[in-house]
Design a protein around this motif. Structure first.
Motif, PDB file in Angstrom:
ATOM      1  N   LYS A  11       9.833  22.907  -2.668  1.00 13.38           N
ATOM      2  CA  LYS A  11       8.771  22.252  -1.902  1.00 13.38           C
ATOM      3  C   LYS A  11       8.990  20.736  -2.016  1.00 13.38           C
ATOM      4  N   GLY A  13       7.430  14.504  -7.327  1.00 16.45           N
ATOM      5  CA  GLY A  13       7.971  14.550  -8.685  1.00 16.45           C
ATOM      6  C   GLY A  13       9.302  15.301  -8.702  1.00 16.45           C
ATOM      7  N   THR A  14       9.297  16.485  -8.107  1.00 16.39           N
ATOM      8  CA  THR A  14      10.509  17.315  -8.113  1.00 16.39           C
ATOM      9  C   THR A  14      11.653  16.612  -7.382  1.00 16.39           C
ATOM     10  N   SER A  31       2.763  14.844 -14.563  1.00 13.38           N
ATOM     11  CA  SER A  31       4.156  14.485 -14.871  1.00 13.38           C
ATOM     12  C   SER A  31       4.354  12.976 -14.806  1.00 13.38           C
ATOM     13  N   GLY A  65       4.373  22.493  -9.496  1.00 13.73           N
ATOM     14  CA  GLY A  65       3.703  23.072 -10.654  1.00 13.73           C
ATOM     15  C   GLY A  65       3.118  24.448 -10.355  1.00 13.73           C
ATOM     16  N   GLY A  72       1.367  19.478 -10.254  1.00 12.46           N
ATOM     17  CA  GLY A  72       1.957  19.071 -11.524  1.00 12.46           C
ATOM     18  C   GLY A  72       2.351  17.604 -11.506  1.00 12.46           C
ATOM     19  N   GLY A  73       2.368  17.020 -10.316  1.00 12.35           N
ATOM     20  CA  GLY A  73       2.938  15.693 -10.128  1.00 12.35           C
ATOM     21  C   GLY A  73       2.204  14.572 -10.839  1.00 12.35           C
ATOM     22  N   PHE A 128       5.932  28.570 -16.129  1.00 13.49           N
ATOM     23  CA  PHE A 128       5.817  27.116 -16.299  1.00 13.49           C
ATOM     24  C   PHE A 128       6.625  26.703 -17.529  1.00 13.49           C
ATOM     25  N   THR A 129       7.520  25.758 -17.350  1.00 12.16           N
ATOM     26  CA  THR A 129       8.424  25.389 -18.435  1.00 12.16           C
ATOM     27  C   THR A 129       8.457  23.875 -18.644  1.00 12.16           C
ATOM     28  N   GLU A 180      13.016  13.846  -9.583  1.00 12.50           N
ATOM     29  CA  GLU A 180      13.751  14.415 -10.732  1.00 12.50           C
ATOM     30  C   GLU A 180      15.094  14.988 -10.287  1.00 12.50           C
TER      31      GLU A 180
HETATM   32  N1  UDP Z   1       6.999  21.173 -13.487  1.00 12.28           N
HETATM   33  C1  UDP Z   1       7.167  21.481 -14.827  1.00 12.28           C
HETATM   34  N2  UDP Z   1       7.320  22.785 -15.167  1.00 12.28           N
HETATM   35  C2  UDP Z   1       7.312  23.787 -14.258  1.00 12.28           C
HETATM   36  C3  UDP Z   1       7.129  23.464 -12.889  1.00 12.28           C
HETATM   37  C4  UDP Z   1       6.972  22.149 -12.540  1.00 12.28           C
HETATM   38  O1  UDP Z   1       7.201  20.596 -15.694  1.00 12.28           O
HETATM   39  O2  UDP Z   1       7.471  24.927 -14.654  1.00 12.28           O
HETATM   40  C5  UDP Z   1       6.862  19.755 -13.130  1.00 12.28           C
HETATM   41  C6  UDP Z   1       8.035  19.233 -12.333  1.00 12.28           C
HETATM   42  O3  UDP Z   1       9.119  18.898 -13.187  1.00 12.28           O
HETATM   43  C7  UDP Z   1       7.410  18.035 -11.630  1.00 12.28           C
HETATM   44  C8  UDP Z   1       5.960  18.499 -11.429  1.00 12.28           C
HETATM   45  O4  UDP Z   1       5.739  19.607 -12.291  1.00 12.28           O
HETATM   46  O5  UDP Z   1       7.415  16.906 -12.482  1.00 12.28           O
HETATM   47  C9  UDP Z   1       5.702  18.937 -10.008  1.00 12.28           C
HETATM   48  O6  UDP Z   1       5.372  17.790  -9.286  1.00 12.28           O
HETATM   49  P1  UDP Z   1       5.580  17.683  -7.721  1.00 12.28           P
HETATM   50  O7  UDP Z   1       5.179  16.305  -7.341  1.00 12.28           O
HETATM   51  O8  UDP Z   1       6.974  18.080  -7.360  1.00 12.28           O
HETATM   52  O9  UDP Z   1       4.644  18.791  -7.082  1.00 12.28           O
HETATM   53  P2  UDP Z   1       3.095  19.216  -7.326  1.00 12.28           P
HETATM   54  O10 UDP Z   1       3.100  20.298  -8.341  1.00 12.28           O
HETATM   55  O11 UDP Z   1       2.356  17.979  -7.766  1.00 12.28           O
HETATM   56  O12 UDP Z   1       2.615  19.722  -6.000  1.00 12.28           O
END
Ligand code: UDP
Length: 373
Positions: free
Chosen positions: A284, A288-289, A18, A215, A14-15, A267-268, A292
């Protein structure tokens, strides 16, 4: 004429999405709607064949993260990357050139490591003069795939990332340090904890633990919750299962057996509101997480990470003392229990987070991009 910014990303995790969205929102915040912005999932748009590999990311990190680590280290080599580029180029280059000629953006911004050399070449072949900026979304350690000396600017999150990028061959004068881009809503739209909890129909007084796994909803969230349930803790729990539908269904089914109030989301788009309701996050080591959570002043307990790619983030959390690390669900619960009784250690982490966090990074990055228009 309206200026146009094109963002290149790929939906692996999700990164990347995002990060692109964060910059888009920051540009909107500064310029309202006067600039046209478009996000392109490069592999999906330009190569059905390469998109098959992009789609493998989720199952690979979920079921065989070790394999991902091996691939990550194997590919962290200039010669192999050049070879990969030669092999993949024919599947994507022509489409990328066509896309650039059709969209005619004023600036291109990439938040993905695997498309940057090809984009430099595609811009050259398009015959257009378009500034190209990359935003490196690995905040501490980074893969050599990011290294593209021919870009106009590379934006990194930390000084450590800059040093590594220079060591790998990026011209120092092209690198700027701004922090990880996170959506401005993480600091513009959130309210105090008690108010946020009331709004989210949670008990405003209870210590609130958020569990999430990027994500894709990775990590042993169910086991951690089982172990939390073995203690008598005055807590409530929120889970963001992301795209992990089986975890979401399992936890929703099991919910009545837990001693504490619990909420489960799939997913939200409300991560910022949910973080505002929480006191601590178990997650994890996604960049991104982490960024945030830090913007929302949440101490972080890291329980899983992608080998190679996210190891630097784990070291960062420990080095800056903004959280703790354990892969063992039993130990994770012990850490929570300790922090619940050691208020001083908990407050110290929050103070460290305030010092290290750069919640406004996306606005700074937007400012740089806009300076090219
Ligand atoms: N995220 C989201 N909704 C969800 C789960 C995750 O918007 O239900 C977003 C979260 O806020 C972050 C991203 O997905 O911005 C996850 O990025 P991260 O770099 O932490 O991990 P990746 O999914 O890229 O491995």
């Amino acid at each position: 004429m309206t200026k146009k910014i094109l963002y290149l990303f790929s939906d692996t995790g999700g990164g990347h999405r995002s990060a692109a969205t964060a910059i888009i929102r920051a540009v909107e915040h500064v310029y309202k709607n006067e600039i046209e912005q478009e996000r392109i999932d490069v592999f999906a748009a330009c190569s059905g064949f390469l998109n098959i590999f992009a789609k493998l990311y989720a199952p690979v990190i979920k079921y065989t993260p070790k394999l991902w680590g091996q691939l990550y280290y194997w590919l962290d080599d200039q010669k192999k990357l050049e070879m990969l580029e030669k092999v993949s180029g024919p599947f994507i280059l022509n489409e990328l050139v066509k896309l650039i000629q059709e969209k005619k953006p004023d600036v291109i911004v990439s938040v993905h490591p695997m498309v940057n050399h090809l984009t430099v070449e595609a811009i050259r072949q398009s015959g257009l003069k378009i500034p190209f900026i990359i935003v490196i979304t690995d905040p501490v350690t980074l893969h050599r795939a990011w290294i593209t000396p021919a870009v106009d600017m590379a934006i990194v999150a930390t000084d450590a990332a800059k040093q590594l990028a220079v060591q790998y061959g990026m011209p120092e004068e092209k690198i700027k340090i701004f922090g990880m881009p996170i959506d401005p809503k993480f600091f513009l739209e959130t309210s105090g904890k008690q108010k946020a909890r009331k709004k989210g129909r949670l008990n405003p007084e209870l210590f609130t633990i958020l569990l999430m796994g990027g994500g894709e909803g990775a990590g042993k969230m169910d086991e951690i919750i089982e172990n939390l349930n073995k203690l008598e803790l005055k807590i409530q729990v929120i889970v963001i299962a992301g795209r992990n539908k089986s975890l979401e269904a399992k936890l929703k089914k099991d919910m009545p057996k837990f001693k504490f109030p619990m909420k489960v989301f799939g997913f939200t788009d409300k991560v910022h509101e949910i973080m505002a309701e929480s006191d601590i996050i178990i997650t994890k080591a996604g960049p991104g997480t982490i960024a945030e959570a830090m913007a929302m002043n949440l101490p972080i307990i890291i329980t899983s990470w992608l080998p190679g790619q996210e190891e630097g983030n784990v070291e960062y959390v420990v080095r800056e003392n903004v959280g703790k690390v354990s892969q063992d669900p039993v130990k994770v619960v012990e850490i929570i229990n300790e922090l619940l009784s050691d208020k001083k250690a908990f407050e110290e982490m929050k103070a460290n987070i305030r010092r290290a966090s750069r919640p406004q990074a996306a606005l700074d990055i937007a400012g740089q991009i806009l300076s090219y228009l």
